[in-house]
Scaffold this motif. Sequence first.
Motif, PDB file in Angstrom:
ATOM      1  N   LEU A  75     -57.424  -6.755 -20.953  1.00  0.00           N
ATOM      2  CA  LEU A  75     -58.243  -6.047 -21.929  1.00  0.00           C
ATOM      3  C   LEU A  75     -59.647  -5.798 -21.391  1.00  0.00           C
ATOM      4  N   LEU A  76     -60.202  -6.810 -20.733  1.00  0.00           N
ATOM      5  CA  LEU A  76     -61.535  -6.627 -20.156  1.00  0.00           C
ATOM      6  C   LEU A  76     -61.520  -5.560 -19.075  1.00  0.00           C
ATOM      7  N   TRP A  77     -60.499  -5.578 -18.241  1.00  0.00           N
ATOM      8  CA  TRP A  77     -60.415  -4.614 -17.153  1.00  0.00           C
ATOM      9  C   TRP A  77     -60.280  -3.183 -17.694  1.00  0.00           C
ATOM     10  N   LEU A  78     -59.533  -3.022 -18.767  1.00  0.00           N
ATOM     11  CA  LEU A  78     -59.318  -1.697 -19.329  1.00  0.00           C
ATOM     12  C   LEU A  78     -60.530  -1.175 -20.083  1.00  0.00           C
ATOM     13  N   HIS A  79     -61.211  -2.060 -20.817  1.00  0.00           N
ATOM     14  CA  HIS A  79     -62.242  -1.611 -21.746  1.00  0.00           C
ATOM     15  C   HIS A  79     -63.661  -2.018 -21.358  1.00  0.00           C
ATOM     16  N   ARG A  80     -63.800  -2.947 -20.442  1.00  0.00           N
ATOM     17  CA  ARG A  80     -65.132  -3.335 -19.954  1.00  0.00           C
ATOM     18  C   ARG A  80     -65.017  -3.619 -18.464  1.00  0.00           C
ATOM     19  N   PRO A  81     -64.772  -2.608 -17.637  1.00  0.00           N
ATOM     20  CA  PRO A  81     -64.473  -2.836 -16.220  1.00  0.00           C
ATOM     21  C   PRO A  81     -65.580  -3.545 -15.470  1.00  0.00           C
ATOM     22  N   ARG A  82     -66.829  -3.439 -15.928  1.00  0.00           N
ATOM     23  CA  ARG A  82     -67.905  -4.162 -15.245  1.00  0.00           C
ATOM     24  C   ARG A  82     -67.721  -5.665 -15.315  1.00  0.00           C
ATOM     25  N   ALA A  83     -66.971  -6.153 -16.287  1.00  0.00           N
ATOM     26  CA  ALA A  83     -66.753  -7.589 -16.428  1.00  0.00           C
ATOM     27  C   ALA A  83     -65.663  -8.100 -15.507  1.00  0.00           C
ATOM     28  N   VAL A  84     -64.803  -7.228 -15.007  1.00  0.00           N
ATOM     29  CA  VAL A  84     -63.730  -7.624 -14.087  1.00  0.00           C
ATOM     30  C   VAL A  84     -63.765  -6.647 -12.921  1.00  0.00           C
ATOM     31  N   HIS A  85     -64.699  -6.852 -12.011  1.00  0.00           N
ATOM     32  CA  HIS A  85     -64.891  -5.910 -10.917  1.00  0.00           C
ATOM     33  C   HIS A  85     -64.538  -6.502  -9.564  1.00  0.00           C
ATOM     34  N   GLY A  86     -63.915  -7.677  -9.540  1.00  0.00           N
ATOM     35  CA  GLY A  86     -63.563  -8.288  -8.272  1.00  0.00           C
ATOM     36  C   GLY A  86     -62.780  -9.564  -8.472  1.00  0.00           C
ATOM     37  N   VAL A  87     -62.500 -10.230  -7.373  1.00  0.00           N
ATOM     38  CA  VAL A  87     -61.664 -11.422  -7.418  1.00  0.00           C
ATOM     39  C   VAL A  87     -62.352 -12.550  -8.184  1.00  0.00           C
ATOM     40  N   LEU A  88     -63.621 -12.809  -7.859  1.00  0.00           N
ATOM     41  CA  LEU A  88     -64.320 -13.910  -8.523  1.00  0.00           C
ATOM     42  C   LEU A  88     -64.431 -13.670 -10.022  1.00  0.00           C
ATOM     43  N   ALA A  89     -64.751 -12.452 -10.417  1.00  0.00           N
ATOM     44  CA  ALA A  89     -64.842 -12.138 -11.844  1.00  0.00           C
ATOM     45  C   ALA A  89     -63.487 -12.260 -12.523  1.00  0.00           C
ATOM     46  N   GLY A  90     -62.423 -11.827 -11.852  1.00  0.00           N
ATOM     47  CA  GLY A  90     -61.086 -11.957 -12.438  1.00  0.00           C
ATOM     48  C   GLY A  90     -60.673 -13.399 -12.623  1.00  0.00           C
ATOM     49  N   VAL A  91     -60.951 -14.231 -11.613  1.00  0.00           N
ATOM     50  CA  VAL A  91     -60.618 -15.652 -11.716  1.00  0.00           C
ATOM     51  C   VAL A  91     -61.386 -16.306 -12.846  1.00  0.00           C
ATOM     52  N   CYS A  92     -62.683 -16.013 -12.937  1.00  0.00           N
ATOM     53  CA  CYS A  92     -63.506 -16.646 -13.964  1.00  0.00           C
ATOM     54  C   CYS A  92     -63.078 -16.219 -15.367  1.00  0.00           C
ATOM     55  N   ALA A  93     -62.754 -14.937 -15.548  1.00  0.00           N
ATOM     56  CA  ALA A  93     -62.320 -14.472 -16.864  1.00  0.00           C
ATOM     57  C   ALA A  93     -60.991 -15.103 -17.262  1.00  0.00           C
ATOM     58  N   ALA A  94     -60.047 -15.153 -16.322  1.00  0.00           N
ATOM     59  CA  ALA A  94     -58.749 -15.759 -16.626  1.00  0.00           C
ATOM     60  C   ALA A  94     -58.882 -17.242 -16.902  1.00  0.00           C
ATOM     61  N   ALA A  95     -59.682 -17.927 -16.089  1.00  0.00           N
ATOM     62  CA  ALA A  95     -59.850 -19.368 -16.286  1.00  0.00           C
ATOM     63  C   ALA A  95     -60.577 -19.665 -17.585  1.00  0.00           C
ATOM     64  N   MET A  96     -61.520 -18.811 -17.973  1.00  0.00           N
ATOM     65  CA  MET A  96     -62.223 -19.038 -19.238  1.00  0.00           C
ATOM     66  C   MET A  96     -61.267 -18.874 -20.417  1.00  0.00           C
ATOM     67  N   ALA A  97     -60.389 -17.879 -20.356  1.00  0.00           N
ATOM     68  CA  ALA A  97     -59.383 -17.738 -21.410  1.00  0.00           C
ATOM     69  C   ALA A  97     -58.484 -18.963 -21.457  1.00  0.00           C
ATOM     70  N   ALA A  98     -58.147 -19.510 -20.287  1.00  0.00           N
ATOM     71  CA  ALA A  98     -57.292 -20.693 -20.236  1.00  0.00           C
ATOM     72  C   ALA A  98     -58.002 -21.926 -20.769  1.00  0.00           C
ATOM     73  N   ILE A  99     -59.315 -22.031 -20.561  1.00  0.00           N
ATOM     74  CA  ILE A  99     -60.063 -23.161 -21.125  1.00  0.00           C
ATOM     75  C   ILE A  99     -59.988 -23.133 -22.645  1.00  0.00           C
ATOM     76  N   GLY A 100     -60.173 -21.955 -23.219  1.00  0.00           N
ATOM     77  CA  GLY A 100     -60.049 -21.853 -24.672  1.00  0.00           C
ATOM     78  C   GLY A 100     -58.644 -22.166 -25.146  1.00  0.00           C
ATOM     79  N   PHE A 101     -57.652 -21.678 -24.415  1.00  0.00           N
ATOM     80  CA  PHE A 101     -56.265 -21.950 -24.786  1.00  0.00           C
ATOM     81  C   PHE A 101     -55.961 -23.451 -24.697  1.00  0.00           C
ATOM     82  N   ALA A 102     -56.385 -24.084 -23.602  1.00  0.00           N
ATOM     83  CA  ALA A 102     -56.119 -25.515 -23.429  1.00  0.00           C
ATOM     84  C   ALA A 102     -56.806 -26.340 -24.505  1.00  0.00           C
ATOM     85  N   PHE A 103     -58.004 -25.929 -24.913  1.00  0.00           N
ATOM     86  CA  PHE A 103     -58.703 -26.656 -25.973  1.00  0.00           C
ATOM     87  C   PHE A 103     -57.880 -26.663 -27.256  1.00  0.00           C
ATOM     88  N   THR A 104     -57.430 -25.492 -27.688  1.00  0.00           N
ATOM     89  CA  THR A 104     -56.674 -25.434 -28.943  1.00  0.00           C
ATOM     90  C   THR A 104     -55.337 -26.143 -28.816  1.00  0.00           C
TER      91      THR A 104
END
Length: 425
Positions: free
Chosen positions: A156-185
């Motif tokens: 979703l970020l890549w499609l609608h806010r490409p500046r937030a996912v513009h490379g490998v490091l940004a992709g890893v951080c976005a995916a891992a942040m989603a996983a942190i929220g998922f693991a918490f719940t």
Amino acid sequence: MTEHAPRGRADAKRPPRRPGAPRRPRFRTALPGAGPVAVPLALLVCGAMVMALITQETGAFGLATGLALAALPVPVMVALLHRAASMDAASRAGLAFALGWGACAATLVALVANGVLVQWLLADPAGLPRPRADALELTLVAPVVEECAKGAAVLLLWLHRPRAVHGVLAGVCAAAMAAIGFAFTENVLYLGRAAAEDRLLGTPVVDSATAATFLVRVVLAPFAHPLFAALTGIGLGLAVVLPRRRRLARAVLPWLGLGGAIGLHSAWNGATGLGTGGFLMVYGLLMFPALALVIGVCVHARRRQLRAVREVLPRYAGPDRPGMGEHTALGTSRGRSLTRRLARRDWGPAGARAVIRYQDTATELALLRDRAERHGGVGPAGAAGDLARREAELLWRLARHRGPAITRSLRGAALVEAQAARPPA
């Protein structure tokens, strides 16, 4: 002191727009067509539904206990990811969205989908016995559903806010942040369920299911979900940075990353039925190498970004942009940190905030130009006109925010970096 306050403070009156200066973009949410409140409100609704489902299973006591225990590792993991993503200022709003998506929307999707699929496996015509259905859910259904739900945040970020996912490091951080929220719940559910069971049985704390669950999910494997999702982020990040002419690789890499995340997740879940020896074997032979791979990829990506800052920013240096000459203070981790410390020491918190804004903008400018050159003169997310417009906007912001605190702190840090790089006599 007040007379030394840097320019561009948040509480200062905004100067009138100069003729020809680009307009500041209005606030954009992670998704198009939504107001500033729509996305957070939707995520809060999903979160409320998830908490209601967990409360039905654990009760109020279990929910409170699960929330308290599951929250313990979250600040540490978020801080580590925030530091890893410090080169990507444009991704911070995206990281917040990914965290909320993982904690609320992805968890709700997983709870509903897993339950529906398990019921389908138990019903005719499948007719699987309960043990086989549970094993199939653990090793196949749950990994597929959960990794797809977490990976949807990056997509979703890549499609609608490409500046937030513009490379490998940004992709890893976005995916891992989603996983942190998922693991918490998810930890709230498991810890709350164990706490409710221990309270019902009167089990001592040392021998309780709560202590065992906390040890496995919070102490031994807090990075399990972020590690799985990071593979999805690597695949999508690589697809973003590749040139457009490599269409096959750009189409395949995200699916390979998602497949790796599902496979690692499945192996991890399956290890729970192999006993202590099998669990430790999977932990050592799969989890540690995968973690080393992700860390290595992130370190390489960060070094590449810093190198781009050092190589690109000097091209913009000139009488009207003196700060660009101190590219060594902006293109090394030590120089960036030292610049912030000098600004805080001499100009206080306002000076440090001004330097951080300047670093963020200068870094975004360098990475924008670097990505455009690697894609044949056009950025991966837009046409040449969009690139020129964005570049002009960033240059205008640098000129607007530059002040004594920024100039002196950059020069001081650059001088220290030059002395450190000088060979000993």
